[in-house]
Design a protein around this motif. Structure first.
Motif, short mmCIF file in Angstrom:
data_model
loop_
_atom_site.label_atom_id
_atom_site.label_comp_id
_atom_site.label_asym_id
_atom_site.label_seq_id
_atom_site.Cartn_x
_atom_site.Cartn_y
_atom_site.Cartn_z
N TYR A 30 5.89 -19.90 -5.37
CA TYR A 30 5.18 -19.32 -4.23
C TYR A 30 5.04 -17.82 -4.40
O TYR A 30 5.87 -17.17 -5.05
N ARG A 31 3.98 -17.29 -3.80
CA ARG A 31 3.80 -15.83 -3.80
C ARG A 31 3.40 -15.37 -2.40
O ARG A 31 2.88 -16.15 -1.62
N VAL A 32 3.62 -14.10 -2.14
CA VAL A 32 3.28 -13.56 -0.82
C VAL A 32 2.47 -12.27 -1.00
O VAL A 32 2.91 -11.35 -1.69
N LEU A 33 1.31 -12.25 -0.38
CA LEU A 33 0.50 -11.04 -0.34
C LEU A 33 0.67 -10.43 1.05
O LEU A 33 0.45 -11.11 2.05
N VAL A 34 1.10 -9.18 1.11
CA VAL A 34 1.24 -8.52 2.41
C VAL A 34 0.03 -7.60 2.61
O VAL A 34 -0.29 -6.79 1.73
N LEU A 35 -0.65 -7.80 3.73
CA LEU A 35 -1.79 -6.95 4.07
C LEU A 35 -1.44 -6.14 5.31
O LEU A 35 -0.95 -6.70 6.29
N HIS A 36 -1.69 -4.84 5.26
CA HIS A 36 -1.51 -4.01 6.44
C HIS A 36 -2.88 -3.53 6.87
O HIS A 36 -3.57 -2.84 6.12
N ASN A 37 -3.27 -3.89 8.07
CA ASN A 37 -4.62 -3.59 8.54
C ASN A 37 -5.65 -4.02 7.50
O ASN A 37 -6.59 -3.28 7.18
N GLU A 38 -5.43 -5.19 6.94
CA GLU A 38 -6.33 -5.87 6.00
C GLU A 38 -6.35 -5.28 4.59
O GLU A 38 -7.14 -5.73 3.76
N LEU A 39 -5.52 -4.29 4.33
CA LEU A 39 -5.48 -3.73 2.98
C LEU A 39 -4.16 -4.10 2.31
O LEU A 39 -3.11 -4.10 2.97
N PRO A 40 -4.19 -4.45 1.01
CA PRO A 40 -2.96 -4.89 0.34
C PRO A 40 -1.94 -3.77 0.20
O PRO A 40 -2.30 -2.63 -0.09
N ILE A 41 -0.68 -4.08 0.46
CA ILE A 41 0.40 -3.12 0.26
C ILE A 41 1.52 -3.81 -0.52
O ILE A 41 1.60 -5.03 -0.56
N LYS A 42 2.38 -2.99 -1.13
CA LYS A 42 3.55 -3.53 -1.82
C LYS A 42 4.77 -3.33 -0.94
O LYS A 42 4.91 -2.27 -0.33
N VAL A 43 5.62 -4.33 -0.87
CA VAL A 43 6.84 -4.17 -0.09
C VAL A 43 8.05 -4.14 -1.01
O VAL A 43 8.03 -4.74 -2.09
N GLY A 44 9.08 -3.45 -0.58
CA GLY A 44 10.30 -3.37 -1.37
C GLY A 44 10.01 -2.81 -2.75
O GLY A 44 9.24 -1.85 -2.89
N ASN A 45 10.62 -3.40 -3.76
CA ASN A 45 10.43 -2.89 -5.12
C ASN A 45 9.44 -3.72 -5.91
O ASN A 45 9.37 -3.63 -7.13
N CYS A 46 8.66 -4.53 -5.19
CA CYS A 46 7.76 -5.45 -5.89
C CYS A 46 6.70 -4.67 -6.67
O CYS A 46 6.13 -3.72 -6.17
N GLU A 47 6.44 -5.13 -7.89
CA GLU A 47 5.43 -4.45 -8.70
C GLU A 47 4.05 -5.04 -8.49
O GLU A 47 3.05 -4.42 -8.86
N ASP A 48 3.98 -6.24 -7.91
CA ASP A 48 2.71 -6.90 -7.71
C ASP A 48 2.35 -6.92 -6.23
O ASP A 48 3.23 -6.91 -5.37
N PHE A 49 1.06 -6.96 -5.95
CA PHE A 49 0.62 -7.16 -4.56
C PHE A 49 0.86 -8.62 -4.17
O PHE A 49 1.36 -8.90 -3.10
N PHE A 50 0.49 -9.54 -5.08
CA PHE A 50 0.79 -10.96 -4.84
C PHE A 50 2.19 -11.16 -5.43
O PHE A 50 2.36 -11.53 -6.58
N CYS A 51 3.18 -10.86 -4.59
CA CYS A 51 4.55 -10.70 -5.06
C CYS A 51 5.26 -12.06 -5.11
O CYS A 51 4.99 -12.95 -4.29
#
Ligand SMILES: *[C@@H]1O[C@H](CO)[C@@H](O)[C@H](O)[C@H]1NC(C)=O
Ligand SMILES: *[C@@H]1O[C@H](CO)[C@@H](O)[C@H](O)[C@H]1NC(C)=O
Ligand SMILES: *[C@@H]1O[C@H](CO)[C@@H](O)[C@H](O)[C@H]1NC(C)=O
Ligand SMILES: *[C@@H]1O[C@H](CO)[C@@H](O)[C@H](O)[C@H]1NC(C)=O
Ligand SMILES: *[C@@H]1O[C@H](CO)[C@@H](O)[C@H](O)[C@H]1NC(C)=O
Ligand SMILES: *[C@@H]1O[C@H](CO)[C@@H](O)[C@H](O)[C@H]1NC(C)=O
Length: 504
Positions: A422-443
């Motif tokens: 599984y992967r998780v893409l986090v979008l803030h106000n519809e724009l991709p962001i990275k959370v924590g130390n993740c190197e990928d947007f689709f983390c």
């Protein structure tokens, strides 16, 4: 003089007479409409319209997503653009009435033509039609972004939750309208203290669909209104004037005072030797109205009173308040949002075993949303935002008008990939962001899960908030018993002492 020197001089003069070196575009803190929050002169609007595959292409992660598909989505929204509060409406009416009495500088005489009672008190705080439209667009767009989640007819498998405030329920309704599409006509068919039901009819079919919007009772909503139940937050921050000392200091400081004097001078009718008679609170209301009306109508005459740097100074004043009461200012401001983080974790975990739970949509407030951003470690500034560091904070990460505008939201888009990955893409106000130390947007799922688990930190909510047994937490009995013992000890100490210890 050489041409180059002349150019330099011309630019220097232009800057001196203009607004100095170009800073960021001013916004209106939490009174900023969703579209007003976008970065002007960029293609941000277009970026927010992308589907997940286009996002994956643009961030260079398409290849690694071969065979992946959306499995579920969890979104926390702030409600859409609303009418001003009753306090703002009253102050605004008083300012207009005084202007009509004294007159203002000819440059701003159109202010005298503004209709009285433009904003009825009865509408205070309620969702504005422009806010309904914001939400409707977000509903339309999420469906286009994750079409695989919406292949089945209807909205079964999606849940919707607001708060006891009507504007959050109306926001959910706008969002649902967007999800249902232009063929639908959704109207409220029943209402109770904890749930509203919409009945949607469609032109193309005689089948109607019922959609439920849940909401907890006032005082019982630890998920979206944790700040109204967290006793320690209420006493230490919310009702403690000393907690916002930096806001007051900036209000008395040189930048805000200069902006205030400048606006008061600009408003003085020709021939006056004194500024127009106004307070700093009036300045704040004028700035609010500029923000609200930019959202309602696309522009506002009140914005003309401010140069960009004057508006930036007022914005910082307002953002300091957000920072110290809903952001990083004090740990409890964001630590108390842990039940929401736990709920996101629970949802993401449940999606792996229950693919019928396609989505969960929450509609809360800036005081729900900003603590969530902070508990996740997003938009943290070093050093802290202070009255004394305006200059270094001009390009701060924590700008409420940018990160928490009306309809601002954070979405957790879960993807199922081959081999049960599984992967998780986090979008803030519809724009991709990275959370924590993740190197990928689709983390990788585990990395997001681990970051959220760390953020929630066991969610010892009752201990944190000084409450007793309100939040049993996901950990259950063990966590609770430790808290109860501490509470008991504290109760004993308090009952034998006139000055309770700070740990209590
Ligand atoms: C104010 O309204 C009056 C009457 O409608 C109109 O004649 C005038 O041009 C308006 N003034 C401004 C500055 O808009
Ligand atoms: C469907 O009905 C809505 C009103 O509910 C209307 O605005 C829309 O134009 C209709 N669409 C079609 C294709 O008939
Ligand atoms: C939508 O439905 C309501 C209630 O059934 C009805 O009164 C209204 O006329 C409908 N609106 C449109 C545009 O069809
Ligand atoms: C300015 O306004 C305040 C409150 O509205 C009033 O008390 C005060 O007398 C006014 N001062 C002048 C110089 O008009
Ligand atoms: C805004 O810029 C003008 C011109 O450069 C300057 O005089 C004024 O002090 C600035 N105001 C603030 C609040 O920074
Ligand atoms: C799966 O999710 C659906 C939709 O939310 C829910 O109704 C159902 O109870 C869930 N099933 C299980 C086994 O949790």
């Amino acid at each position: 003089m050489h041409l180059r020197q002349m150019l330099v001089l011309a630019i220097t003069i232009a800057c001196a007479h203009g607004q100095g070196p170009a800073g960021p575009t001013a916004r209106y803190s939490t009174k900023t409409g969703y579209e007003t929050s976008f970065e002007p002169g960029t293609d941000e609007k277009a970026q927010r319209l992308r589907d997940w595959q286009a996002i994956a292409r643009d961030v260079g992660e398409s290849e690694s997503l071969t065979g992946c598909n959306p499995a579920g989505v969890y979104v926390v929204h702030r409600h859409g653009l609303r009418y001003p509060s009753d306090g703002d409406i009253e102050d605004y009416n008083a300012i207009l009435a005084r202007m009509k009495l004294t007159g203002v500088n000819d440059e701003f005489d159109y202010l005298l033509n503004i209709t009285d009672n433009l904003y009825p008190i009865a509408l205070e705080g309620s969702l504005h039609p422009a806010g309904f439209a914001e939400m409707e667009e977000l509903g339309t767009r999420i469906k286009q972004r994750l079409p695989e989640l919406f292949v089945e007819d209807g909205l079964s498998g999606f849940d919707f939750q607001g708060t006891y405030r009507q504007r959050t329920i109306d926001s959910a309704q706008g969002f649902i309208n967007g999800l249902q599409g232009p063929e639908a006509n959704c109207t409220v068919s029943s209402k109770s203290s904890t749930r509203d039901e919409l009945t949607c009819t469609f032109n193309s079919t005689t089948n109607a669909e019922t959609v439920v919007i849940d909401h907890a009772l006032e005082g019982e909503d630890l998920l979206l209104k944790f700040y109204e139940s967290c006793t320690n937050f209420i006493t230490d921050v919310d009702e403690n004037d000393a907690a916002v000392i930096e806001v007051d200091r900036f209000g008395e400081g040189p930048e805000l005072t200069s902006a205030y004097q400048s606006v008061a001078n600009k408003l003085a009718p020709i021939g006056w030797t004194s500024p127009w008679n106004m307070t700093k609170d009036d300045l704040e209301v004028m700035h609010h109205m500029c923000g609200y009306e930019s959202g309602f109508y696309g522009s506002s005459p009140w914005c003309n009173l401010f140069s960009n740097n004057e508006s930036l100074a007022v914005e910082y004043w307002l953002d300091l308040k957000q920072y110290w009461t809903e952001g990083y200012g004090y740990d409890i401001n964001h630590q108390m949002a842990c039940p929401l983080v736990d709920d996101i974790l629970n949802y993401m975990t449940s999606v792996m075993t229950n693919r019928t739970h396609r989505g969960s949509f929450k509609f809360g407030h800036s005081s729900t949303f900003q603590p969530l951003l902070a508990i996740l470690g997003l938009y943290m500034d070093t050093p802290k935002l202070l009255a004394s560091n305006y200059d270094v904070s001009v390009n701060r990460a924590w700008r409420s008008g940018r990160i928490s505008p009306m309809s601002g939201h954070l979405s957790f888009n879960v993807f199922q990939c081959p081999s049960e990955q599984y992967r998780v893409l986090v979008l803030h106000n519809e724009l991709p962001i990275k959370v924590g130390n993740c190197e990928d947007f689709f983390c990788a799922y585990d990395e997001v899960e681990s970051h959220l688990t760390t953020s929630s930190d066991g969610c010892q909510w009752d201990a944190l908030c000084g409450t007793d047994g309100l939040y049993p937490g996901v950990g259950g009995a063990e966590a609770l018993s430790k808290v109860s013992i501490l509470t008991l000890i504290c109760a004993l100490i308090v009952s034998f002492s006139s000055s309770p210890l700070s740990i209590c």
